[in-house]
Design a protein around this motif. Structure first.
Motif, PDB file in Angstrom:
ATOM      1  N   VAL A  46      38.737  38.562  46.520  1.00 20.64           N
ATOM      2  CA  VAL A  46      38.776  39.996  46.221  1.00 20.64           C
ATOM      3  C   VAL A  46      39.842  40.298  45.176  1.00 20.64           C
ATOM      4  CG1 VAL A  46      39.133  42.296  47.220  1.00 20.64           C
ATOM      5  CG2 VAL A  46      37.880  40.560  48.525  1.00 20.64           C
ATOM      6  N   LYS A  47      40.948  39.553  45.214  1.00 19.27           N
ATOM      7  CA  LYS A  47      42.008  39.746  44.213  1.00 19.27           C
ATOM      8  C   LYS A  47      41.506  39.413  42.808  1.00 19.27           C
ATOM      9  CE  LYS A  47      45.775  38.751  47.450  1.00 19.27           C
ATOM     10  NZ  LYS A  47      46.940  37.872  47.722  1.00 19.27           N
ATOM     11  N   ARG A  48      40.606  38.442  42.718  1.00 22.66           N
ATOM     12  CA  ARG A  48      40.062  38.076  41.406  1.00 22.66           C
ATOM     13  C   ARG A  48      39.180  39.213  40.858  1.00 22.66           C
ATOM     14  NH1 ARG A  48      39.753  37.045  36.492  1.00 22.66           N
ATOM     15  NH2 ARG A  48      37.965  35.817  35.715  1.00 22.66           N
ATOM     16  N   LEU A  49      38.458  39.890  41.751  1.00 24.61           N
ATOM     17  CA  LEU A  49      37.639  41.017  41.306  1.00 24.61           C
ATOM     18  C   LEU A  49      38.515  42.135  40.747  1.00 24.61           C
ATOM     19  CD1 LEU A  49      35.010  41.270  44.216  1.00 24.61           C
ATOM     20  CD2 LEU A  49      34.714  40.211  41.977  1.00 24.61           C
ATOM     21  N   LYS A  50      39.698  42.335  41.379  1.00 24.83           N
ATOM     22  CA  LYS A  50      40.590  43.384  40.906  1.00 24.83           C
ATOM     23  C   LYS A  50      41.262  42.990  39.599  1.00 24.83           C
ATOM     24  CE  LYS A  50      41.668  45.068  45.574  1.00 24.83           C
ATOM     25  NZ  LYS A  50      42.739  45.298  46.565  1.00 24.83           N
ATOM     26  N   SER A  51      41.786  41.764  39.551  1.00 23.97           N
ATOM     27  CA  SER A  51      42.509  41.339  38.345  1.00 23.97           C
ATOM     28  C   SER A  51      41.568  41.132  37.167  1.00 23.97           C
ATOM     29  CB  SER A  51      43.273  40.036  38.624  1.00 23.97           C
ATOM     30  OG  SER A  51      42.369  38.993  38.988  1.00 23.97           O
ATOM     31  N   GLN A  97      24.143  41.965  35.805  1.00 27.49           N
ATOM     32  CA  GLN A  97      25.207  40.955  35.741  1.00 27.49           C
ATOM     33  C   GLN A  97      26.535  41.568  36.182  1.00 27.49           C
ATOM     34  OE1 GLN A  97      23.150  41.390  32.901  1.00 27.49           O
ATOM     35  NE2 GLN A  97      21.820  39.732  33.650  1.00 27.49           N
ATOM     36  N   ILE A  98      27.329  40.718  36.779  1.00 26.04           N
ATOM     37  CA  ILE A  98      28.716  41.081  37.111  1.00 26.04           C
ATOM     38  C   ILE A  98      29.623  40.335  36.148  1.00 26.04           C
ATOM     39  CG2 ILE A  98      30.529  40.940  38.846  1.00 26.04           C
ATOM     40  CD1 ILE A  98      28.473  41.329  40.982  1.00 26.04           C
ATOM     41  N   ILE A  99      30.480  41.081  35.471  1.00 22.58           N
ATOM     42  CA  ILE A  99      31.338  40.521  34.424  1.00 22.58           C
ATOM     43  C   ILE A  99      32.794  40.610  34.875  1.00 22.58           C
ATOM     44  CG2 ILE A  99      32.018  40.705  32.006  1.00 22.58           C
ATOM     45  CD1 ILE A  99      29.344  42.092  31.495  1.00 22.58           C
ATOM     46  N   LEU A 100      33.519  39.511  34.686  1.00 15.91           N
ATOM     47  CA  LEU A 100      34.951  39.465  34.950  1.00 15.91           C
ATOM     48  C   LEU A 100      35.674  39.058  33.664  1.00 15.91           C
ATOM     49  CD1 LEU A 100      33.469  38.634  37.799  1.00 15.91           C
ATOM     50  CD2 LEU A 100      35.821  38.166  38.512  1.00 15.91           C
ATOM     51  N   GLU A 101      36.873  39.543  33.467  1.00 16.53           N
ATOM     52  CA  GLU A 101      37.690  39.237  32.288  1.00 16.53           C
ATOM     53  C   GLU A 101      38.860  38.344  32.686  1.00 16.53           C
ATOM     54  OE1 GLU A 101      38.905  42.898  30.590  1.00 16.53           O
ATOM     55  OE2 GLU A 101      36.857  43.615  30.179  1.00 16.53           O
ATOM     56  N   ASN A 102      39.446  37.732  31.647  1.00 17.55           N
ATOM     57  CA  ASN A 102      40.686  36.946  31.784  1.00 17.55           C
ATOM     58  C   ASN A 102      40.628  35.898  32.911  1.00 17.55           C
ATOM     59  OD1 ASN A 102      41.886  38.535  29.743  1.00 17.55           O
ATOM     60  ND2 ASN A 102      42.419  40.093  31.263  1.00 17.55           N
ATOM     61  N   PRO A 103      39.871  34.835  32.791  1.00 19.57           N
ATOM     62  CA  PRO A 103      38.948  34.517  31.694  1.00 19.57           C
ATOM     63  C   PRO A 103      37.587  35.203  31.899  1.00 19.57           C
ATOM     64  CG  PRO A 103      38.983  32.735  33.266  1.00 19.57           C
ATOM     65  CD  PRO A 103      39.985  33.729  33.754  1.00 19.57           C
TER      66      PRO A 103
END
Length: 369
Positions: A46-51, A97-103
């Protein structure tokens, strides 16, 4: 907009994604309903989704699903109507799609929309009109199996929810017609005779295969005749009969309502009168007020011994022999008056103007009224 265009270009240039997940939900789910735990299913924290500022990207202008980054779950953002979304396309699914940043990370999500039996069948033919009356003609020479007409209906649901069946609910002569269970065809099941009525009315029920099932009803008018003038005269009377029956039903319902209202009103009035009389009797029973007796005019009670006139005339005759004493009533205007004074304690005053009578203890006085 520029940022969304860049993301779209990067998605097109990406040959593979890190993961994908599929869900299946029924249509018409309420807003805020849970679709699935996307963080757990993709193996993300869940922390990865926030960051990573996780967000949903879709090519459609409307978003039906939203991402809750605090809980790591997918929720229904807007009520999904499968028929409006996919019409008759099967299967019906949402892709995003679900997109995450950094990376930068991309995940593909597919949500299948299951059809619910939320639509009733719609009858296309025969057309139900309020003003005019449509009838199918059957010649009296028709043989067994003669095709009278066909009931056509559709259901916008999909799958088994759209499977339709046809049943004959009511008919003027059930021994003359039948309805095909799967195709809705109305055919004769015996030879038409001259004794058959010209006006025939059939009620057909169209039912789907959903759980719970939904249905629609259609009325089919059939004219058993060889000439059009005969049909015209008969069905004109049929229309008038229908209007008469409708008016009769209305007046019967109105009369029943009026009678019921009058009955209830009378019942309330009777109960109110009974309660009022009961309360008055209770008030008189528990009242501490003295009871004032009623005496007739010119009468008064003296020492509780009875009633006598306030003024009564007497004439008394006595001799030395008590056996010869007598009494008689005086005439009106006599001067001999016996007066009873209620204010005194049982004393009577005797007024005598002409004679003087000696008071002898041994002489009895007899008075008769």
């Amino acid at each position: 907009m520029r940022r969304q265009v860049l993301l779209f270009i990067s998605l097109l240039s990406l040959s593979s994604v890190l993961g994908q997940v599929s869900y299946s939900i029924p249509e018409e789910m309420a807003k805020g309903s849970l679709v699935g735990n996307i963080a757990q299913d993709l193996g993300l924290d869940v922390k990865r989704l926030k960051s990573g500022k996780a967000r949903i990207y879709t090519r459609d202008s409307e978003e039906y699903i939203e991402l809750n980054k605090e809980r790591g779950v997918l929720l229904v953002k807007k009520r999904i109507d499968r028929e409006a979304l996919c019409r008759q396309t099967t299967p019906c699914a949402l892709h995003f799609q679900i997109i995450l940043e950094n990376p930068m990370e991309f995940y593909t999500v597919k949500i299948l929309i299951q059809d619910q039996n939320d639509n009733a069948p719609q009858v296309l033919y025969p057309v139900q009109t309020g003003g005019s009356l449509v009838a199918e003609m059957v010649p009296r020479s028709a043989d067994v199996g003669y095709l009278v007409t066909k009931v056509v209906a559709v259901d916008v649901d999909s799958g088994q929810n759209a499977w339709l069946s046809y049943k004959l609910q009511k008919a003027t002569d059930r021994a003359l017609f039948e309805v095909g269970l799967q195709n809705g065809e109305i055919r004769t099941i015996r030879q038409v005779t001259d004794k058959d009525a010209v006006k025939q009315r059939l009620t057909v029920v169209v039912e789907d295969n959903g759980q719970p099932s939904r249905s629609a009803t259609v009325n089919v008018n059939v004219a058993v005749a060889d000439s059009f003038p005969e049909v015209l005269s008969e069905f004109t009377d049929f229309t008038h009969d229908k209007e008469y029956n409708d008016n009769l039903t209305f007046y019967l319902v109105l009369a029943l309502a009026v009678v019921s209202f009058l009955f209830i009103t009378c019942l309330v009035v009777i109960i109110s009168v009974k309660i009022y009389r009961w309360r008055q009797s209770r008030i008189l029973y528990h009242s501490s007020l003295p009871v004032i007796p009623y005496y007739p005019p010119r009468y008064s009670d003296t020492l509780g011994t009875g009633t006598l006139p306030h003024v009564y005339n007497y004439e008394v005759c006595r001799t030395t022999d008590s056996r010869k004493s007598d009494c008689k009533f005086g005439r009106v205007g006599s001067q001999n008056v016996l007066i009873m004074d209620p204010s005194s304690t049982g004393t009577m005053q005797r007024i005598q103007s002409e004679k003087s009578i000696l008071d002898e203890p041994d002489s009895p006085l007899e008075v008769s009224a």
